[in-house]
Write an enzyme that holds these catalytic residues in place. Structure first.
Site, PDB file in Angstrom:
ATOM      1  N   SER A 126       0.835  -1.204   0.000  1.00 39.30           N
ATOM      2  CA  SER A 126       0.000   0.000   0.000  1.00 39.30           C
ATOM      3  C   SER A 126       0.864   1.246   0.000  1.00 39.30           C
ATOM      4  CB  SER A 126      -0.868  -0.011   1.255  1.00 39.30           C
ATOM      5  OG  SER A 126      -1.465   1.252   1.445  1.00 39.30           O
ATOM      6  N   TYR A 150      -1.695  -0.618  10.674  1.00 35.43           N
ATOM      7  CA  TYR A 150      -2.014  -1.248   9.386  1.00 35.43           C
ATOM      8  C   TYR A 150      -0.872  -1.045   8.397  1.00 35.43           C
ATOM      9  CZ  TYR A 150      -3.707  -1.360   4.604  1.00 35.43           C
ATOM     10  OH  TYR A 150      -3.800  -1.591   3.260  1.00 35.43           O
ATOM     11  N   LYS A 154       2.214  -3.639   6.501  1.00 32.83           N
ATOM     12  CA  LYS A 154       2.612  -3.704   5.085  1.00 32.83           C
ATOM     13  C   LYS A 154       4.117  -3.469   4.972  1.00 32.83           C
ATOM     14  CE  LYS A 154      -1.503  -4.416   3.362  1.00 32.83           C
ATOM     15  NZ  LYS A 154      -1.820  -5.669   2.710  1.00 32.83           N
TER      16      LYS A 154
HETATM   17  N1  UFG Z   1     -12.559  11.275   3.128  1.00 33.85           N
HETATM   18  C1  UFG Z   1     -13.588  12.118   3.440  1.00 33.85           C
HETATM   19  N2  UFG Z   1     -14.754  11.571   3.924  1.00 33.85           N
HETATM   20  C2  UFG Z   1     -14.931  10.227   4.067  1.00 33.85           C
HETATM   21  C3  UFG Z   1     -13.858   9.360   3.730  1.00 33.85           C
HETATM   22  C4  UFG Z   1     -12.680   9.928   3.264  1.00 33.85           C
HETATM   23  O1  UFG Z   1     -13.470  13.343   3.323  1.00 33.85           O
HETATM   24  O2  UFG Z   1     -15.998   9.794   4.489  1.00 33.85           O
HETATM   25  C5  UFG Z   1     -11.310  11.849   2.567  1.00 33.85           C
HETATM   26  C6  UFG Z   1     -10.070  11.546   3.367  1.00 33.85           C
HETATM   27  O3  UFG Z   1      -9.872  12.525   4.367  1.00 33.85           O
HETATM   28  C7  UFG Z   1      -8.987  11.553   2.284  1.00 33.85           C
HETATM   29  C8  UFG Z   1      -9.715  11.031   1.056  1.00 33.85           C
HETATM   30  O4  UFG Z   1     -11.096  11.240   1.305  1.00 33.85           O
HETATM   31  O5  UFG Z   1      -8.588  12.879   2.024  1.00 33.85           O
HETATM   32  C9  UFG Z   1      -9.483   9.551   0.789  1.00 33.85           C
HETATM   33  O6  UFG Z   1      -9.790   8.810   1.962  1.00 33.85           O
HETATM   34  P1  UFG Z   1      -9.942   7.222   1.932  1.00 33.85           P
HETATM   35  O7  UFG Z   1     -10.305   6.798   3.316  1.00 33.85           O
HETATM   36  O8  UFG Z   1     -10.833   6.820   0.835  1.00 33.85           O
HETATM   37  O9  UFG Z   1      -8.490   6.717   1.533  1.00 33.85           O
HETATM   38  P2  UFG Z   1      -7.080   6.977   2.261  1.00 33.85           P
HETATM   39  O10 UFG Z   1      -6.221   7.641   1.254  1.00 33.85           O
HETATM   40  O11 UFG Z   1      -7.209   7.603   3.563  1.00 33.85           O
HETATM   41  O12 UFG Z   1      -6.628   5.496   2.550  1.00 33.85           O
HETATM   42  C10 UFG Z   1      -6.515   4.570   1.485  1.00 33.85           C
HETATM   43  C11 UFG Z   1      -6.778   3.163   1.993  1.00 33.85           C
HETATM   44  C12 UFG Z   1      -5.734   2.736   2.965  1.00 33.85           C
HETATM   45  C13 UFG Z   1      -4.382   2.928   2.364  1.00 33.85           C
HETATM   46  C14 UFG Z   1      -4.201   4.317   1.839  1.00 33.85           C
HETATM   47  C15 UFG Z   1      -2.917   4.433   1.086  1.00 33.85           C
HETATM   48  O13 UFG Z   1      -8.018   3.110   2.636  1.00 33.85           O
HETATM   49  O14 UFG Z   1      -5.907   1.383   3.244  1.00 33.85           O
HETATM   50  O15 UFG Z   1      -5.247   4.655   0.940  1.00 33.85           O
HETATM   51  O16 UFG Z   1      -2.669   5.735   0.700  1.00 33.85           O
HETATM   52  F1  UFG Z   1      -3.462   2.684   3.305  1.00 33.85           F
END
Ligand code: UFG
Length: 330
Positions: A126, A150, A154
């Site tokens: 990841s 998590y 990885k």
């Molecule tokens: N976000 C929101 N509202 C939500 C969910 C997310 O505003 O309800 C925002 C987050 O703050 C972030 C973006 O949308 O800016 C993406 O969030 P995600 O949770 O979809 O994804 P992340 O980038 O936080 O995490 C994902 C995977 C992880 C992995 C990571 C690697 O979920 O498992 O990418 O970069 F580790």
């Protein structure tokens, strides 16, 4: 060469799409999954759509004996290891479960492979291993430093497989660092259907689009990004899984251990993703800006040059396609 690939954790969102891509490319697929976070339904659909059989064995990827039996019985020639717990927030609350599940399932799978004489291994890593990156786009050579259990699992597994590959040149091992997979197979028949409340942005937007929830909570609009919301590299799930096929097919030509980013190379903000879904669906997606989520970072965007050049793999679907396919699958 046609491979018979054991996909651990293969019943999930990425696993079921990977099965589709592998079979479409002429490979055979066997799945071991403990169904903690997934159901077998998607694999049944893949089997039906591709007209092929996918043996699905219910079991834990920490069970070395089970894995040896599966590898031998099905003449497995390569393994894609996806079995893992994957919620960042939960990993902070339950680190032991994360280290036990994720690290032990990797070492058990590798032990079983060695016992059975199978040495081709592709690992679901990841972009989270980059922690809060110094700059974007991020090349594979950037420093790593996961910031939650998590991500640390990885990172630890990447170290384990690097050392393993260095110890015995029969091993051919690839880590694929995923950015943010979204969308669904173009049939619309398999989807990202998290059990319980979605953690990730796209499934959350989909639940609002289908009326399951009132609005998307946007985690902060005061980030140092162009519109103040978090920027990520959203990659169409089919592009991501085709990257696995390319990585698998490259293993024979590879010495030891390699790492590849699987991303588009373009940053998309939360507001931009919401707008892209609105355009794809014709719906209005209500949202409300709330506090930043603990542990989030401003920006995470891949430099995919290495995978483009070495694996001959490129993304071919854009964000609007991903939004359309995500919506179709609903
Ligand atoms: N976000 C929101 N509202 C939500 C969910 C997310 O505003 O309800 C925002 C987050 O703050 C972030 C973006 O949308 O800016 C993406 O969030 P995600 O949770 O979809 O994804 P992340 O980038 O936080 O995490 C994902 C995977 C992880 C992995 C990571 C690697 O979920 O498992 O990418 O970069 F580790």
């Amino acid at each position: 060469m046609s491979e018979t690939v054991l996909v651990t954790g293969g019943a999930g969102y990425i696993g079921s799409h990977t099965a589709m891509a592998l079979i479409t490319a002429g490979h055979n697929v066997v799945v071991v999954d403990n169904f903690v976070n997934a159901k077998a339904d998607a694999l049944h659909v893949v089997a039906e759509l591709t007209g092929s059989e996918i043996p699905v064995i219910e079991g834990d990827a920490r069970d070395v004996d089970l894995l040896i039996k599966v590898i031998n019985e099905h003449d497995v020639t390569a393994v894609i290891h996806m079995a893992a717990l994957k919620a960042v927030g939960e990993s902070v609350e339950m680190p032991l479960e994360y280290y036990s599940n994720n690290v032990q399932s990797a070492t058990a799978t590798l032990e079983a492979m060695r016992e059975a004489g199978v040495y081709k291994f592709v690992f679901s890593s990841s972009a989270t291993v980059y922690g809060d990156p110094e700059s974007c786009p991020i090349p594979e050579t950037a420093s790593i430093g996961a910031t939650n259990p998590y991500g640390m699992t990885k990172q630890m597994i990447e170290v384990i497989i690097r050392d393993l590959a260095a110890s015995d040149d029969r091993w051919k091992i690839t880590s694929l660092r995923y950015f943010n997979p979204v969308g669904a197979h173009e049939s619309g028949e398999i989807s990202e259907a998290p059990l319980g409340k979605p953690n990730n942005l796209m499934p959350m937007i989909m639940e609002v689009a289908t009326g399951k929830r009132d609005k998307v909570m946007v985690f902060g609009d005061d980030w140092p990004t162009p519109d103040g919301t978090g920027v990520r590299d959203y990659i169409h799930i089919m592009d991501l899984v085709e990257g696995h096929v390319a990585a698998l097919e490259h293993l024979d030509a590879q010495d030891g251990y390699e790492v590849y980013n699987l991303g588009q190379g373009n940053g998309v903000s939360v507001f931009e993703l919401i707008r892209a879904v609105e355009e794809a669906t014709g719906l209005t997606i209500p949202f409300e800006v709330t506090d930043r989520r603990a542990g989030d970072i401003a920006e995470c965007v891949a430099d995919p040059t290495k995978a483009n050049d070495v694996l001959g793999w490129k993304t071919t679907r854009d964000i609007s396609q991903a939004c359309q396919d995500a919506w179709n699958s609903q």
